[in-house]
Design a protein around this motif. Structure first.
Motif, PDB file in Angstrom:
ATOM      1  N   ASN A  50      13.137   1.831   2.291  1.00 47.61           N
ATOM      2  CA  ASN A  50      11.007   2.417   2.607  1.00 47.61           C
ATOM      3  C   ASN A  50      10.644   1.361   1.617  1.00 47.61           C
ATOM      4  OD1 ASN A  50       9.942   3.029   3.895  1.00 47.61           O
ATOM      5  ND2 ASN A  50       9.239   5.044   2.663  1.00 47.61           N
ATOM      6  N   LYS A  51      11.366   1.819   0.005  1.00 48.08           N
ATOM      7  CA  LYS A  51      10.304   1.061  -0.756  1.00 48.08           C
ATOM      8  C   LYS A  51      10.580  -0.320  -0.793  1.00 48.08           C
ATOM      9  CE  LYS A  51      11.390   0.029  -5.721  1.00 48.08           C
ATOM     10  NZ  LYS A  51       9.827   0.606  -6.558  1.00 48.08           N
ATOM     11  N   LEU A  52      12.221  -1.368  -0.477  1.00 47.51           N
ATOM     12  CA  LEU A  52      11.714  -2.440  -0.202  1.00 47.51           C
ATOM     13  C   LEU A  52      10.460  -2.632   1.095  1.00 47.51           C
ATOM     14  CD1 LEU A  52      14.647  -3.619  -0.814  1.00 47.51           C
ATOM     15  CD2 LEU A  52      13.223  -3.941  -2.258  1.00 47.51           C
ATOM     16  N   ARG A  53      10.218  -2.162   2.290  1.00 44.43           N
ATOM     17  CA  ARG A  53       9.808  -2.592   3.196  1.00 44.43           C
ATOM     18  C   ARG A  53       8.315  -2.571   2.500  1.00 44.43           C
ATOM     19  NH1 ARG A  53       6.615   0.652   6.340  1.00 44.43           N
ATOM     20  NH2 ARG A  53       7.435   2.505   5.125  1.00 44.43           N
ATOM     21  N   MET A  54       7.728  -1.311   1.980  1.00 46.34           N
ATOM     22  CA  MET A  54       6.473  -1.233   1.252  1.00 46.34           C
ATOM     23  C   MET A  54       5.673  -2.217   0.329  1.00 46.34           C
ATOM     24  SD  MET A  54       6.339   2.961   1.591  1.00 46.34           S
ATOM     25  CE  MET A  54       4.701   3.303   1.274  1.00 46.34           C
ATOM     26  N   GLU A  55       6.860  -2.074  -0.743  1.00 46.90           N
ATOM     27  CA  GLU A  55       6.684  -3.289  -1.849  1.00 46.90           C
ATOM     28  C   GLU A  55       6.514  -5.244  -0.854  1.00 46.90           C
ATOM     29  OE1 GLU A  55       8.794  -1.909  -5.449  1.00 46.90           O
ATOM     30  OE2 GLU A  55       7.808   0.320  -5.373  1.00 46.90           O
ATOM     31  N   ARG A  56       7.193  -5.270   0.145  1.00 42.11           N
ATOM     32  CA  ARG A  56       7.549  -6.294   0.187  1.00 42.11           C
ATOM     33  C   ARG A  56       6.136  -6.627   0.226  1.00 42.11           C
ATOM     34  NH1 ARG A  56       6.577  -4.334   4.836  1.00 42.11           N
ATOM     35  NH2 ARG A  56       6.728  -5.412   7.053  1.00 42.11           N
ATOM     36  N   MET A  57       5.209  -5.722   0.750  1.00 44.68           N
ATOM     37  CA  MET A  57       3.022  -6.851   0.967  1.00 44.68           C
ATOM     38  C   MET A  57       2.628  -7.077  -0.571  1.00 44.68           C
ATOM     39  SD  MET A  57       3.137  -5.914   4.048  1.00 44.68           S
ATOM     40  CE  MET A  57       1.431  -6.337   4.317  1.00 44.68           C
ATOM     41  N   ASN A  58       3.284  -6.277  -1.506  1.00 42.85           N
ATOM     42  CA  ASN A  58       2.449  -6.829  -2.500  1.00 42.85           C
ATOM     43  C   ASN A  58       2.020  -8.377  -2.636  1.00 42.85           C
ATOM     44  OD1 ASN A  58       1.843  -3.930  -3.204  1.00 42.85           O
ATOM     45  ND2 ASN A  58       3.937  -4.367  -4.422  1.00 42.85           N
ATOM     46  N   PRO A  59       3.504  -9.450  -2.929  1.00 39.15           N
ATOM     47  CA  PRO A  59       2.741 -11.063  -3.459  1.00 39.15           C
ATOM     48  C   PRO A  59       1.606 -11.069  -2.113  1.00 39.15           C
ATOM     49  CG  PRO A  59       5.023 -10.485  -2.726  1.00 39.15           C
ATOM     50  CD  PRO A  59       4.540  -9.270  -2.601  1.00 39.15           C
ATOM     51  N   PHE A  60       1.241 -10.258  -0.542  1.00 37.78           N
ATOM     52  CA  PHE A  60       0.519 -10.795   0.486  1.00 37.78           C
ATOM     53  C   PHE A  60      -1.186 -10.313  -0.217  1.00 37.78           C
ATOM     54  CE2 PHE A  60       4.127 -10.942   2.331  1.00 37.78           C
ATOM     55  CZ  PHE A  60       4.177 -12.097   3.187  1.00 37.78           C
ATOM     56  N   PHE A  61      -0.947  -8.989  -0.953  1.00 40.66           N
ATOM     57  CA  PHE A  61      -2.016  -8.698  -1.087  1.00 40.66           C
ATOM     58  C   PHE A  61      -2.548  -8.895  -1.949  1.00 40.66           C
ATOM     59  CE2 PHE A  61       0.000  -3.886  -1.038  1.00 40.66           C
ATOM     60  CZ  PHE A  61      -0.114  -4.034   0.530  1.00 40.66           C
ATOM     61  N   ARG A  62      -1.606  -9.955  -3.111  1.00 37.28           N
ATOM     62  CA  ARG A  62      -2.698 -10.714  -4.216  1.00 37.28           C
ATOM     63  C   ARG A  62      -2.895 -11.954  -3.121  1.00 37.28           C
ATOM     64  NH1 ARG A  62       1.119 -10.676  -9.019  1.00 37.28           N
ATOM     65  NH2 ARG A  62      -0.164 -11.694 -10.061  1.00 37.28           N
ATOM     66  N   LEU A  63      -2.068 -12.341  -2.542  1.00 37.98           N
ATOM     67  CA  LEU A  63      -2.447 -13.623  -2.042  1.00 37.98           C
ATOM     68  C   LEU A  63      -3.828 -13.678  -1.218  1.00 37.98           C
ATOM     69  CD1 LEU A  63      -1.590 -16.365  -1.774  1.00 37.98           C
ATOM     70  CD2 LEU A  63      -0.533 -16.092   0.248  1.00 37.98           C
ATOM     71  N   PHE A  64      -4.249 -12.858   0.068  1.00 41.36           N
ATOM     72  CA  PHE A  64      -5.070 -12.104   0.544  1.00 41.36           C
ATOM     73  C   PHE A  64      -5.557 -12.430   0.094  1.00 41.36           C
ATOM     74  CE2 PHE A  64      -0.847 -13.692   3.057  1.00 41.36           C
ATOM     75  CZ  PHE A  64      -1.646 -15.470   4.366  1.00 41.36           C
TER      76      PHE A  64
END
Length: 252
Positions: free
Chosen positions: A127-141
């Motif tokens: 679950n940690k990896l699943r949720m934190e995987r979005m961090n690059p997309f948060f920054r990119l978009f």
């Protein structure tokens, strides 16, 4: 300047005391001249001691009878008096460094709001990896989830707050509309990333049933988010209330 912290909470007795304590600590570590704070907890029809814990922790408590995080956040915002609204989930909290970054955003005078990346604590590694995987997309978009979302009150009111038609990804919808409004005012939305918000990894257990519900719920949430631009709002709202129970069984 008054800043209103709005915490939506449905049966969050197990987490809320820690959350409010951490919020108080982050505020006290960032005392600045002219800055005032209030904390509002929206009890979203809880059956546990959520409201009592909120009151004992010094928060103002409001009530929203319909179990939907958009309605809970909007009800908290309606009771707020601040020029800025800081939405924090009941199982998440800011570090003092993140709160300092948010205050810098306010003082810059160039933004309608900000979100942040997340750091997951507790729960499974999956679950940690699943949720934190979005961090690059948060920054990119340049968009973010809902655990920590700062919005200028005037902008929030101008765009009508969170949509009551969405039971998931309502924060994405709000950020899209907020950024559009910000451009009309020559202001920006930004994502803070040096000091992420701390959020719970309590969901996403590794098991056939829970993983199945997780993937199905996420798929349906994306489909309904797309459809809310195409179908009558009442239809999307009806479908969301019946298909997206995964997010509402334990928490909002």
């Amino acid at each position: 300047m008054l800043i209103s912290v709005v915490v939506p909470a449905y049966n969050e007795g197990a987490f809320l005391r820690q959350t409010l304590g951490k919020i108080h600590h982050a505020i006290e570590a960032n005392e600045r001249e002219g800055m005032q704070w209030e904390i509002i907890v929206c009890d979203n029809n809880s059956t546990d001691d959520t409201a009592v814990i909120a009151q004992d922790s010094g928060a103002t408590v409001v009530f929203e009878p319909v179990n939907q995080i958009s309605r809970a956040r909007n009800a908290g915002a309606a009771a707020a008096n601040g020029e800025w609204l800081l939405f924090i989930d009941a199982d998440s909290y800011p570090t003092p460094a993140l709160m300092a970054d948010a205050l810098d955003v306010i003082e810059a005078g160039q933004f309608v709001g900000c979100g942040t990346t997340v750091e997951v604590v507790g729960g499974t590694l999956f679950n940690k990896l699943r949720m934190e995987r979005m961090n690059p997309f948060f920054r990119l978009f340049n968009w973010s989830g809902g655990p920590f979302l700062l919005v200028q009150r005037d902008a929030f009111q101008a765009i009508g707050g969170f949509s009551h038609d969405l039971f998931a990804y309502e924060e994405v919808d709000l950020v899209i509309r907020l950024k559009r409004y910000g451009r009309s005012q020559q202001k920006k939305f930004t994502v803070l990333w040096k000091n992420p918000v701390i959020t719970s990894g309590r969901k996403g257990e590794i098991g056939a049933l829970s993983l199945g519900r997780l993937f199905v719920s996420n798929f349906l949430a994306v489909i309904l988010f797309i459809l809310h631009y195409l179908l009558p709002k009442a239809a999307v709202r009806w479908l969301g209330s019946r298909l997206l129970g995964y997010w509402y069984n334990q928490r909002l």
